[in-house]
Motif scaffolding. Structure first.
Motif, short mmCIF file in Angstrom:
data_model
loop_
_atom_site.label_atom_id
_atom_site.label_comp_id
_atom_site.label_asym_id
_atom_site.label_seq_id
_atom_site.Cartn_x
_atom_site.Cartn_y
_atom_site.Cartn_z
N LEU A 60 -58.79 17.43 33.24
CA LEU A 60 -58.61 17.53 34.69
C LEU A 60 -59.00 16.23 35.38
O LEU A 60 -58.32 15.77 36.29
CB LEU A 60 -59.46 18.69 35.25
CG LEU A 60 -58.95 20.11 35.01
CD1 LEU A 60 -59.89 21.10 35.69
CD2 LEU A 60 -57.54 20.29 35.51
N VAL A 61 -60.10 15.65 34.96
CA VAL A 61 -60.53 14.37 35.54
C VAL A 61 -59.48 13.29 35.26
O VAL A 61 -59.14 12.50 36.15
CB VAL A 61 -61.91 13.96 34.98
CG1 VAL A 61 -62.28 12.55 35.45
CG2 VAL A 61 -62.98 14.95 35.41
N GLU A 62 -58.95 13.26 34.05
CA GLU A 62 -57.94 12.26 33.70
C GLU A 62 -56.67 12.44 34.53
O GLU A 62 -56.04 11.45 34.94
CB GLU A 62 -57.61 12.35 32.21
CG GLU A 62 -58.73 11.82 31.32
CD GLU A 62 -58.42 12.03 29.84
OE1 GLU A 62 -57.52 12.83 29.53
OE2 GLU A 62 -59.11 11.40 29.00
N LEU A 63 -56.26 13.68 34.77
CA LEU A 63 -55.07 13.93 35.59
C LEU A 63 -55.25 13.37 37.00
O LEU A 63 -54.34 12.76 37.56
CB LEU A 63 -54.78 15.43 35.65
CG LEU A 63 -54.20 16.08 34.39
CD1 LEU A 63 -54.10 17.58 34.58
CD2 LEU A 63 -52.83 15.48 34.05
N ALA A 64 -56.43 13.59 37.56
CA ALA A 64 -56.69 13.07 38.90
C ALA A 64 -56.67 11.54 38.90
O ALA A 64 -56.11 10.92 39.82
CB ALA A 64 -58.03 13.59 39.40
N LEU A 65 -57.25 10.93 37.89
CA LEU A 65 -57.30 9.46 37.84
C LEU A 65 -55.91 8.87 37.57
O LEU A 65 -55.58 7.80 38.10
CB LEU A 65 -58.29 9.01 36.77
CG LEU A 65 -59.76 9.31 37.09
CD1 LEU A 65 -60.66 8.88 35.93
CD2 LEU A 65 -60.18 8.61 38.38
N LYS A 66 -55.10 9.54 36.77
CA LYS A 66 -53.73 9.05 36.55
C LYS A 66 -52.91 9.12 37.83
O LYS A 66 -52.10 8.24 38.11
CB LYS A 66 -53.06 9.87 35.44
CG LYS A 66 -53.55 9.54 34.03
CD LYS A 66 -52.84 10.39 33.00
CE LYS A 66 -53.31 10.05 31.59
NZ LYS A 66 -52.64 10.90 30.56
N SER A 67 -53.12 10.17 38.62
CA SER A 67 -52.43 10.27 39.91
C SER A 67 -52.88 9.13 40.82
O SER A 67 -52.04 8.50 41.49
CB SER A 67 -52.73 11.62 40.55
OG SER A 67 -52.32 12.68 39.72
N ARG A 68 -54.15 8.87 40.85
CA ARG A 68 -54.68 7.76 41.65
C ARG A 68 -54.07 6.44 41.22
O ARG A 68 -53.67 5.60 42.04
CB ARG A 68 -56.20 7.73 41.50
CG ARG A 68 -56.98 6.69 42.31
CD ARG A 68 -57.07 5.31 41.65
NE ARG A 68 -57.39 5.30 40.25
CZ ARG A 68 -58.63 5.15 39.76
NH1 ARG A 68 -59.64 5.01 40.58
NH2 ARG A 68 -58.81 5.12 38.44
N LEU A 121 -60.52 19.39 46.85
CA LEU A 121 -59.59 19.95 45.87
C LEU A 121 -60.18 19.89 44.47
O LEU A 121 -60.16 20.88 43.72
CB LEU A 121 -58.27 19.17 45.92
CG LEU A 121 -57.32 19.34 44.72
CD1 LEU A 121 -56.76 20.74 44.69
CD2 LEU A 121 -56.21 18.29 44.76
N ILE A 122 -60.72 18.74 44.11
CA ILE A 122 -61.25 18.56 42.76
C ILE A 122 -62.51 19.39 42.56
O ILE A 122 -62.68 20.04 41.51
CB ILE A 122 -61.50 17.06 42.50
CG1 ILE A 122 -60.15 16.33 42.41
CG2 ILE A 122 -62.31 16.85 41.23
CD1 ILE A 122 -60.23 14.84 42.46
N GLN A 123 -63.39 19.42 43.55
CA GLN A 123 -64.60 20.23 43.43
C GLN A 123 -64.26 21.71 43.29
O GLN A 123 -64.88 22.43 42.49
CB GLN A 123 -65.51 19.99 44.62
CG GLN A 123 -66.17 18.62 44.61
CD GLN A 123 -67.19 18.46 45.73
OE1 GLN A 123 -67.27 19.29 46.63
NE2 GLN A 123 -67.95 17.38 45.69
N ASN A 124 -63.28 22.19 44.05
CA ASN A 124 -62.87 23.59 43.95
C ASN A 124 -62.27 23.89 42.58
O ASN A 124 -62.52 24.96 41.99
CB ASN A 124 -61.87 23.94 45.05
CG ASN A 124 -62.52 24.00 46.42
OD1 ASN A 124 -63.74 24.07 46.53
ND2 ASN A 124 -61.70 23.96 47.46
N ALA A 125 -61.46 22.96 42.08
CA ALA A 125 -60.85 23.18 40.76
C ALA A 125 -61.92 23.27 39.67
O ALA A 125 -61.86 24.12 38.79
CB ALA A 125 -59.87 22.04 40.45
N LEU A 126 -62.91 22.39 39.75
CA LEU A 126 -63.98 22.40 38.74
C LEU A 126 -64.81 23.67 38.81
O LEU A 126 -65.31 24.16 37.79
CB LEU A 126 -64.88 21.18 38.94
CG LEU A 126 -64.22 19.81 38.71
CD1 LEU A 126 -65.15 18.70 39.18
CD2 LEU A 126 -63.88 19.63 37.24
N ALA A 127 -64.98 24.19 40.02
CA ALA A 127 -65.81 25.39 40.20
C ALA A 127 -65.06 26.68 39.89
O ALA A 127 -65.68 27.67 39.48
CB ALA A 127 -66.34 25.44 41.63
#
Length: 509
Positions: A386-394, A435-441
């Motif tokens: 999930l973290v990698e997906l966010a960073l690839k989008s960035r 968004l990311i905090q909600n996804a992780l939780a």
């Protein structure tokens, strides 16, 4: 002030009146009330928590996981507390005639440094800040002084050139497990004897051979292996020679307020050097990163080195990486790793704190709470994904904003002439944080529905990227000569984001 006997822990009830009070360590560990730390700064609250954990760690290490779970449920008895605290009380007295807490007697200095310098980030001397002024805090009470003294030594950049930093480096990130109230939080971060044996294989729990630096001082110019540092000595490591200057009369603390009492106006500090050889000491409150450069293994504790938010390092904080075949990777803090084994199938309330610094100066302060859904300990690769997906989008957004700014001479596309990529990245981090905090939780990392969740996750990230691109490039579209580069870059961004969606679709995890 003796930290084992006198009230120094600033707290307020978790539910009810907001009025604060000072507790003794015994009150906190032996009482059933549910408290939370009450300090005016988040970094000092985390430092206070870390200090409490360190005290409990060296006094009451549980034998195993069942014993730790029981400790987290039930308070200590006064007899149990006395058995652990009495033998250490002389070492944790702020004004002890021989061994003052985290200080050296007879420090040589031409003049005292104002006490405000202990509060990291506040200006003193030639430093200046927008909101705070030199001399704003002239008196610190004993409780605030003890917390700040510990924090400066363990978590902060050194005092400057010629002064040594802590065992984890100049500004390390601290990662701890939160609980529903302060006493539970403390015990969730205390290592069992089994965990300590994994962390420090030769440690023998003999305090005759494990004394703090102010009782058994480091010799100036001494060279020693980090493996020789015991648990107590390492948790309370003081890399500098410091001596507090006490006020001649009682004063109210200008950080915590309250009635006048023992106060400190400054401290003497003295440069001295030593060399700690070998791998970094195995501190239990931080994540270790392992790399290989020119065939040489390098280990360092993580710190904030960029403006990227803390979630970009979450996989390093909680997911062990590396093997005999691939030695590079990371090792989470021992307290985090132990929590996953001691309380399996539990969500992880992760406390993260640290500074971004430039040598001895603090640029940014970060202290956050992340909630990781159940399964984080069993399916860590999904969290990492999930973290990698966010960073690839960035990355896709950054590259296309760089491209649209620079242009393409080979194809005759004129660029905007301005670099928008950093602004785009800042907006991306700001808009995706919730968004990311909600996804992780909310995402159960080992659940069968994880694949659906991550598809939705990457689709929302794509929308955010396209919106930011449109906002930043839209004002330039009024110029006909810039329309081609904007159109090409927009199409390229769409293709990159579509490719990321296809990657998720094809991945059968």
């Amino acid at each position: 002030m003796n930290l084992m006997k006198q009230p120094w822990v600033p707290v307020r009830l978790r539910a009810g009146a907001a009025k604060g009070r000072m507790l003794t360590l015994e009150d906190l560990l032996c009482g059933r009330e549910e408290w939370e730390i009450a300090l005016p700064r988040d970094d000092l609250e985390m430092a206070c928590l870390q200090l409490l954990i360190s005290f409990v760690q060296v006094m009451f290490p549980p034998d195993d996981a069942p014993a730790l779970r029981q400790r987290a449920k039930s308070p200590l008895s006064p007899e149990e507390f006395a058995d652990g605290a009495d033998k250490l009380s002389d070492w944790f007295d702020l004004d002890h005639p021989e061994w003052p807490f985290m200080q050296t007697r007879g420090v040589k200095a031409d003049e005292a440094t104002p006490i405000q310098k202990l509060l990291i980030g506040l200006p003193e001397g030639n430093n200046h800040a927008f909101f705070n002024q030199p001399g704003e805090i002239r008196y610190l009470g004993a409780p605030a002084t003890a917390i700040a003294l510990f924090h400066q030594a363990v978590n902060c950049p050194s005092f400057g050139g010629g002064f040594k930093g802590g065992l984890r480096g100049g500004a390390p990130i601290t990662t701890l497990v939160s609980g529903t109230h302060l006493r539970e939080t403390i015990w969730r971060n205390v290592l069992t004897r089994e965990s300590i044996a994994d962390l420090l294989p030769t440690y023998d729990f003999d305090l005759a051979h494990d004394q703090p630096t102010w009782v058994q001082p480091i010799k100036a110019g001494e060279t020693f292996p980090t493996s020789r540092i015991g648990l107590l000595r390492g948790l309370f490591w003081q890399p500098a020679h410091v001596g507090l200057v006490r006020s001649d009369d009682d004063q109210p603390c200008q950080l915590l307020g309250g009635e006048p009492g023992s106060a400190y106006t400054g401290f003497f500090k003295e440069k001295f050097t030593y060399t700690a050889e070998g791998a970094p000491w195995s501190h239990p409150h931080g994540a270790l990163q392992i790399t290989t450069k020119k065939g040489k293994r390098e280990e360092r504790f993580l710190s904030f080195t960029t403006t990227a938010p803390a979630w970009t390092l979450l996989s390093e904080f909680v997911v062990p990486r590396g093997s005999k075949q691939d030695p590079e990777g990371s090792r989470p803090a021992s307290a985090i790793a132990q929590f996953g084994k001691t309380w399996p199938r539990k969500s992880l309330p992760l406390l993260v704190g640290g500074y971004r610094s430039n040598q001895a100066s603090v640029i940014e302060r970060r202290h956050e709470l992340f909630s990781l859904a159940s399964g984080w300990d069993q399916a860590g690769n999904n969290l990492k994904h999930l973290v990698e997906l966010a960073l690839k989008s960035r990355d896709a957004l950054r590259k296309k904003l760089f491209y649209v700014g620079k242009g393409n001479k080979d194809k005759g596309f004129k660029g905007l002439g301005v670099g928008l990529q950093q602004t785009g990245e800042t907006l991306f981090f700001r808009r995706t944080e919730r968004l990311i905090q909600n996804a992780l939780a909310d995402v159960a990392f080992d659940d069968a529905q994880f694949n659906i969740h991550r598809k939705n996750f990457v689709a929302v990230l794509a929308d955010v990227c396209q919106d930011i691109f449109g906002e930043l490039t839209g004002p330039y579209a009024a110029k006909p000569e810039l329309v081609p580069i904007i159109a090409v870059a927009r199409a390229g961004l769409g293709a990159d984001l579509a490719s990321l969606k296809q990657e998720v679709q094809a991945d059968g995890r």
